[in-house]
Motif scaffolding. Structure first.
Motif, PDB file in Angstrom:
ATOM      1  N   PRO A 156       0.559  -1.384  -0.338  1.00  0.00           N
ATOM      2  CA  PRO A 156       0.109   0.107  -0.398  1.00  0.00           C
ATOM      3  C   PRO A 156       0.520   1.172  -0.074  1.00  0.00           C
ATOM      4  N   GLY A 157      -0.082   2.425  -0.688  1.00  0.00           N
ATOM      5  CA  GLY A 157       1.325   3.748  -0.425  1.00  0.00           C
ATOM      6  C   GLY A 157       2.186   3.502  -2.069  1.00  0.00           C
ATOM      7  N   ASN A 158       2.730   2.546  -2.182  1.00  0.00           N
ATOM      8  CA  ASN A 158       3.475   2.266  -3.772  1.00  0.00           C
ATOM      9  C   ASN A 158       2.833   2.617  -4.790  1.00  0.00           C
ATOM     10  N   PRO A 159       3.666   3.536  -5.248  1.00  0.00           N
ATOM     11  CA  PRO A 159       2.603   4.089  -7.016  1.00  0.00           C
ATOM     12  C   PRO A 159       2.511   3.491  -7.857  1.00  0.00           C
ATOM     13  N   LEU A 160       3.560   2.037  -8.006  1.00  0.00           N
ATOM     14  CA  LEU A 160       2.552   0.965  -9.095  1.00  0.00           C
ATOM     15  C   LEU A 160       1.806  -0.020  -8.667  1.00  0.00           C
ATOM     16  N   GLY A 161       1.335  -0.010  -7.407  1.00  0.00           N
ATOM     17  CA  GLY A 161      -0.024  -1.143  -6.949  1.00  0.00           C
ATOM     18  C   GLY A 161       0.096  -2.145  -6.971  1.00  0.00           C
ATOM     19  N   ALA A 162      -0.638  -3.351  -7.035  1.00  0.00           N
ATOM     20  CA  ALA A 162      -1.306  -4.501  -7.049  1.00  0.00           C
ATOM     21  C   ALA A 162       0.123  -4.911  -8.403  1.00  0.00           C
ATOM     22  N   ARG A 163       0.191  -4.165  -9.721  1.00  0.00           N
ATOM     23  CA  ARG A 163       0.850  -5.140 -10.533  1.00  0.00           C
ATOM     24  C   ARG A 163       1.427  -3.995 -11.439  1.00  0.00           C
ATOM     25  N   ALA A 164       2.035  -4.774 -11.919  1.00  0.00           N
ATOM     26  CA  ALA A 164       3.139  -3.521 -13.191  1.00  0.00           C
ATOM     27  C   ALA A 164       3.472  -4.449 -14.001  1.00  0.00           C
ATOM     28  N   HIS A 165       3.477  -4.053 -15.735  1.00  0.00           N
ATOM     29  CA  HIS A 165       3.766  -4.711 -16.358  1.00  0.00           C
ATOM     30  C   HIS A 165       4.515  -3.771 -17.219  1.00  0.00           C
ATOM     31  N   TYR A 166       5.785  -4.019 -17.735  1.00  0.00           N
ATOM     32  CA  TYR A 166       7.277  -3.222 -18.057  1.00  0.00           C
ATOM     33  C   TYR A 166       7.607  -2.888 -19.935  1.00  0.00           C
ATOM     34  N   LEU A 167       7.445  -2.050 -19.920  1.00  0.00           N
ATOM     35  CA  LEU A 167       7.560  -1.749 -21.914  1.00  0.00           C
ATOM     36  C   LEU A 167       8.739  -1.724 -22.195  1.00  0.00           C
ATOM     37  N   PHE A 168       9.472  -2.659 -23.018  1.00  0.00           N
ATOM     38  CA  PHE A 168      10.693  -2.206 -23.502  1.00  0.00           C
ATOM     39  C   PHE A 168      10.685  -2.223 -24.542  1.00  0.00           C
ATOM     40  N   GLN A 169      11.436  -1.094 -26.054  1.00  0.00           N
ATOM     41  CA  GLN A 169      11.721  -0.657 -26.966  1.00  0.00           C
ATOM     42  C   GLN A 169      13.157  -1.433 -27.648  1.00  0.00           C
ATOM     43  N   ASP A 170      13.347  -1.853 -28.077  1.00  0.00           N
ATOM     44  CA  ASP A 170      14.311  -2.770 -28.722  1.00  0.00           C
ATOM     45  C   ASP A 170      15.556  -2.719 -27.666  1.00  0.00           C
ATOM     46  N   GLY A 171      14.660  -3.403 -27.083  1.00  0.00           N
ATOM     47  CA  GLY A 171      15.576  -4.419 -26.246  1.00  0.00           C
ATOM     48  C   GLY A 171      15.806  -3.805 -25.297  1.00  0.00           C
ATOM     49  N   ARG A 172      15.182  -2.759 -24.959  1.00  0.00           N
ATOM     50  CA  ARG A 172      15.725  -1.555 -24.151  1.00  0.00           C
ATOM     51  C   ARG A 172      14.577  -0.887 -23.048  1.00  0.00           C
ATOM     52  N   ASP A 173      14.696  -1.477 -21.721  1.00  0.00           N
ATOM     53  CA  ASP A 173      13.533  -0.732 -21.141  1.00  0.00           C
ATOM     54  C   ASP A 173      12.897   0.844 -20.921  1.00  0.00           C
ATOM     55  N   THR A 174      11.582   1.519 -21.157  1.00  0.00           N
ATOM     56  CA  THR A 174      11.089   3.084 -21.468  1.00  0.00           C
ATOM     57  C   THR A 174      11.124   3.189 -20.952  1.00  0.00           C
ATOM     58  N   LEU A 175      10.839   2.498 -19.423  1.00  0.00           N
ATOM     59  CA  LEU A 175      10.375   3.081 -18.097  1.00  0.00           C
ATOM     60  C   LEU A 175       9.321   3.557 -17.714  1.00  0.00           C
ATOM     61  N   TYR A 176       8.446   3.190 -18.748  1.00  0.00           N
ATOM     62  CA  TYR A 176       7.273   3.493 -19.110  1.00  0.00           C
ATOM     63  C   TYR A 176       6.470   2.225 -18.211  1.00  0.00           C
ATOM     64  N   ARG A 177       5.467   2.319 -17.385  1.00  0.00           N
ATOM     65  CA  ARG A 177       4.711   0.509 -16.990  1.00  0.00           C
ATOM     66  C   ARG A 177       3.191   1.258 -17.698  1.00  0.00           C
ATOM     67  N   ILE A 178       3.057  -0.324 -16.982  1.00  0.00           N
ATOM     68  CA  ILE A 178       1.222  -0.152 -16.730  1.00  0.00           C
ATOM     69  C   ILE A 178       1.244  -0.975 -16.140  1.00  0.00           C
ATOM     70  N   HIS A 179       0.576  -0.243 -15.226  1.00  0.00           N
ATOM     71  CA  HIS A 179       0.230  -0.601 -13.411  1.00  0.00           C
ATOM     72  C   HIS A 179      -0.883  -0.337 -13.144  1.00  0.00           C
ATOM     73  N   GLY A 180      -1.181  -0.452 -11.374  1.00  0.00           N
ATOM     74  CA  GLY A 180      -2.226  -0.573 -10.874  1.00  0.00           C
ATOM     75  C   GLY A 180      -2.691   1.028 -10.527  1.00  0.00           C
ATOM     76  N   ALA A 181      -2.803   1.189  -9.384  1.00  0.00           N
ATOM     77  CA  ALA A 181      -2.110   1.959  -8.418  1.00  0.00           C
ATOM     78  C   ALA A 181      -3.374   3.398  -8.519  1.00  0.00           C
ATOM     79  N   CYS A 182      -3.932   3.640  -9.273  1.00  0.00           N
ATOM     80  CA  CYS A 182      -4.840   4.526  -9.930  1.00  0.00           C
ATOM     81  C   CYS A 182      -6.070   4.941  -8.792  1.00  0.00           C
ATOM     82  N   GLU A 183      -6.174   5.669  -8.577  1.00  0.00           N
ATOM     83  CA  GLU A 183      -6.809   6.144  -7.286  1.00  0.00           C
ATOM     84  C   GLU A 183      -8.195   6.677  -8.222  1.00  0.00           C
TER      85      GLU A 183
END
Length: 231
Positions: A156-183
């Motif tokens: 609780p309180g973690n900005p990524l919430g209960a789940r996170a899905h990590y997005l990569f381009q050309d094998g490199r982390d974009t630092l963008y996620r699809i994640h929970g914790a949306c109020e």
């Protein structure tokens, strides 16, 4: 001179007048307030997770943003792939037969939106959150959770919430996620630092339906009136 009979008659009339029901007072009718639409059962509290996930309260989320089966907006996309339209605030998970499962999301605020094609490289339950150094520079209150300090534990309180899905381009982390914790009050709005945020109930549901390596397409936003960033 007033006769006794006239006096008694006048007194009786006065008594009847005093006991008569007064004329009704006309008031403007107050319209009844309709109760908020019910929240689908899928958005109740979850107690089988490592941490409790609270129920979504009635009247906070626009019903169109709740998870629902729809026609696919991109039938050519493979089943299992994901399309995000930040302006519509929808994420579609493509399914067989030209159908899709649609989720409401919140997206990046002014200056923090991201678009493009990526791969969902991997996913995590109750993930650790490590804000990028540029975020820490903008918001020094996150320094205790910086990369150097090892990030924030899941929960609780973690900005990524209960789940996170990590997005990569050309094998490199974009630092963008699809994640929970949306109020709930922010669902459908542009309030994040570029990530695609979902209700925790939806992030958990998506996690169970997709595999590592699926295609993710995020359309560019055409809006210019995005809100200030919150995360």
């Amino acid at each position: 001179m007033i006769s006794r009979r006239l006096l008694l008659a006048s007194a009786g009339a006065a008594t009847l007048s005093a006991c008569a029901r007064p004329a009704p007072v006309t008031r403007n009718a107050v319209p009844a307030i309709a109760p908020p639409p019910p929240v689908p059962p899928a958005y109740g509290a979850l107690y089988d997770e490592p941490f409790p996930v609270p129920a979504i309260p009635p009247g906070v989320v626009d019903p169109k943003l709740f998870r629902q089966d729809t026609a696919s907006p991109r039938p050519e996309m493979a089943p299992g792939s994901i399309l995000v339209d930040p302006d519509a605030a929808f994420l579609w998970l493509m399914r067989e037969g030209g159908r899709a499962l649609r989720y409401g999301v919140s997206v990046g605020a002014q200056g923090f939106g991201w678009s493009g094609e990526a791969v969902m490289q991997y996913k995590r339950k109750w993930p650790r959150w490590t804000p990028p150094d540029e975020m820490v520079a903008r918001q020094p209150q996150y320094e205790p959770y910086s990369i150097a300090n090892g990030g924030m534990d899941g929960g609780p309180g973690n900005p990524l919430g209960a789940r996170a899905h990590y997005l990569f381009q050309d094998g490199r982390d974009t630092l963008y996620r699809i994640h929970g914790a949306c109020e709930p009050q922010y669902l459908g709005k542009a309030v994040s630092s570029g990530c695609i945020r979902m209700l925790d109930q939806d992030a958990i549901d998506l996690y169970e339906r997709i595999e590592n390596g699926v295609q993710v397409v995020v359309l560019p936003s055409l809006k210019t009136d995005r809100l200030s960033t919150l995360y």
